[in-house]
Write an enzyme that holds these catalytic residues in place. Structure first.
Site, PDB file in Angstrom:
ATOM      1  N   SER A  10       6.995  32.004  -2.675  1.00  0.00           N
ATOM      2  CA  SER A  10       7.777  30.817  -2.356  1.00  0.00           C
ATOM      3  C   SER A  10       7.134  29.594  -3.000  1.00  0.00           C
ATOM      4  CB  SER A  10       7.815  30.659  -0.834  1.00  0.00           C
ATOM      5  OG  SER A  10       8.505  29.494  -0.511  1.00  0.00           O
ATOM      6  N   SER A  20       2.618  26.518  -2.823  1.00  0.00           N
ATOM      7  CA  SER A  20       3.283  27.804  -2.999  1.00  0.00           C
ATOM      8  C   SER A  20       2.613  28.813  -2.073  1.00  0.00           C
ATOM      9  CB  SER A  20       3.150  28.234  -4.457  1.00  0.00           C
ATOM     10  OG  SER A  20       3.803  29.455  -4.694  1.00  0.00           O
ATOM     11  N   LYS A  21       3.210  29.958  -1.884  1.00  0.00           N
ATOM     12  CA  LYS A  21       2.566  31.030  -1.123  1.00  0.00           C
ATOM     13  C   LYS A  21       3.271  32.327  -1.430  1.00  0.00           C
ATOM     14  CE  LYS A  21      -0.756  31.569   1.938  1.00  0.00           C
ATOM     15  NZ  LYS A  21      -1.974  30.747   2.111  1.00  0.00           N
ATOM     16  N   GLY A  22       2.528  33.423  -1.341  1.00  0.00           N
ATOM     17  CA  GLY A  22       3.143  34.720  -1.588  1.00  0.00           C
ATOM     18  C   GLY A  22       2.722  35.710  -0.533  1.00  0.00           C
TER      19      GLY A  22
END
Ligand code: NAD
Length: 476
Positions: free
Chosen positions: A61, A106-108
């Site tokens: 994201s 962001s992040k995953g």
């Protein structure tokens, strides 16, 4: 706010954001632009393992691209879902702004229990996930730079870096596509422990301000403070280790997946960690009482509570019973918005996640800069610095001889002073400086504005202000 229903992680972040922007004077529309997540990519991919194809679901994201690259960890856990990665990506935006790391958020995440797979299987899965993200520029040194999070570490970051390099053979900056790598694969000294070290520096800074200590109803220094930690993983272990071994705090409770350990005289953090590694949990550890329902230990009497495992653990069902006067959010989102209301009314001081665990992204920033400059920190200056210090020491030794018994150098001064700073010392210095300055920026707002009564709102005000300024400068 009198929400009876527990908000989701994403809703919690939005509610906290809303509370802060209500106190700001942003141009119409900008508030919404900052709040929303720009994009979330969902990928489902198959990997052939144990004779059959296994399908995995992953996310990356991107919350805000006001600065690029965007940055944020990759989490491996069964609880990973879109709501969670979006909340975490938003927090990354605010965190980077607060500590002045020049990144968007962001992040995953990958929905997987890493403990169920062999190392070579995890490598296949990680490489495939990295391939899916890299081919869409969701891993890229100038666009999107992941890092470790829950369930991932140096090993996974090295696989990701190598995968990206294989796909971009002529990119001279390929190694900067991810941070948190092992040192022999482009990493930086001090990254593994950076988040826990940052938690320690945050508390040290808190205890430099008598007004703040008083606001939490505490006294004195970190020495002798009773600390309960939830999650003895990367962040919790290092925070507990440094606080007990360097600041003389007493770790009275450690909460893990399989229950909690409690010992009012203090737990040996290294010994507990070694026990967990060997026995896959805390159960059976000798020098402490064991509580099967670990979460109840969050409610034990202590001076400082450090949730360092996962989100939502302090919620509307237990917030009233939390006795700690000071909570430092080493994990992301451990206190829900509903619990935050209850705790604020009780006068609990909360050092918020976006600041408390920013040590990781701060040192990731140093690693990224190191990768782009292709040189280790300190390599050019260290010996020159030592040579200059030698000049001073030579003069002091001359004075020593001249003054005889009347004066002499303090023992160890010479050794300490002569040694030029290596990469680890420079990283620690940069991290300490970052944590001090960011804390001061929050507390300034906390104490100077009558309409701000907590550090979290102050942190949001500082960071949203910076993100807004950046959007304005872009002409948005
Ligand atoms: P980790 O996987 O190394 O450790 C997590 C620990 O929590 C493990 O020991 C695990 O057994 C324990 N745990 C899991 N579920 C639990 C439960 N229900 N009760 C008690 N303990 C439980 O993860 P980490 O990297 O230390 O991350 C922890 C938190 O810190 C996460 O919220 C993460 O987003 C945040 N964080 C991590 C970093 C980083 O650099 N690793 C940076 C910033 C924030």
């Amino acid at each position: 706010m009198t929400n009876l229903k527990e908000p989701s992680f994403r809703e919690s972040v939005d509610l906290m954001f809303n509370r802060a922007v209500a106190l700001m004077d942003l141009p119409p529309g900008l508030e919404e632009k900052i709040r929303v997540c720009n994009a979330t990519y969902t990928v489902r991919f198959g990997v052939r393992l144990r004779g059959q194809i296994h399908t995995f679901t992953g996310y990356r994201s991107v919350h805000s691209e006001h600065m690029e690259p965007v940055k944020g960890g990759i989490r491996y856990a069964m609880g990973v879902n879109q709501d969670e990665v979006e909340a975490l990506a938003a927090l990354m935006t605010y965190k980077c702004a607060l500590v002045e790391a020049p990144f968007g958020g962001s992040k995953g995440g990958l929905r997987i229990d890493p403990r169920e797979y062999e190392e070579h299987e995890l490598e296949l899965i990680t490489r495939r996930f990295a391939y899916e993200l890299a081919k869409r520029d969701l891993i890229h040194p100038s666009q999107n730079v992941p890092a470790p999070d829950m369930g991932t570490g140096e090993r996974e970051m090295a696989w990701i870096a190598d995968q990206y390099k294989r796909m971009n053979t002529t990119d001279i900056n390929a190694v900067a596509c991810v941070t948190g790598k092992p040192q022999n694969a482009g990493g930086i000294a001090g990254r593994v422990e950076a988040t826990g070290r940052g938690v320690q520096y945050a508390l040290q800074e808190f205890f430099r301000h008598p007004e703040d200590i008083k606001a939490a109803g505490l006294k004195g220094t970190l020495e002798g403070k009773r600390v309960i930690v939830q999650g003895l993983g990367n962040v919790g272990f290092h925070a507990a280790k440094f606080l007990s071994q360097e600041d003389d705090a007493i770790i009275t409770g450690i909460i893990e997946r399989d229950g909690a350990l409690f010992n009012p005289d203090g737990l040996d953090v290294d010994a507990v960690r070694a026990w967990i590694m060997k026995h896959d949990g805390v159960t059976g550890y000798p020098d402490a009482s064991h509580h099967a329902d670990g979460a109840t230990v969050l409610e034990e009497d202590c001076d400082i509570l450090i949730p360092a495992a996962l989100e939502g653990v302090i919620n509307m069902s237990n917030a009233k019973r939390i006795k700690a006067p000071l909570i430092i959010e080493a994990a992301n989102g451990p206190v829900t918005a509903g619990a935050d209301d209850i705790l604020r009314q009780k006068g609990t001081v909360i050092i918020p996640d976006m600041y408390a665990n920013a040590g990781g992204v701060t040192v990731s920033y140093f690693e990224w800069v190191k990768n782009l400059s292709h040189i280790r920190f300190g390599r050019m200056q260290r010996r020159q610095e030592e040579a200059r210090h030698q000049l001073v020491v030579d003069e002091l030794e001359r004075l020593d001889r001249y003054l005889g018994d009347a004066w002499s150098m303090t023992p160890q001064f010479k050794d300490k002073y002569l040694r030029g700073a290596d990469e680890l010392e420079l990283v620690r210095s940069g991290l300490d400086d970052t944590m001090r300055i960011a804390y001061q920026s929050m507390r300034e707002v906390w104490h100077s504005r009558k309409d701000v009564d907590d550090l979290r709102t102050a942190a949001y005000l500082v960071s949203i202000g910076k993100v807004a300024a950046s959007y304005r400068a872009k002409g948005l």
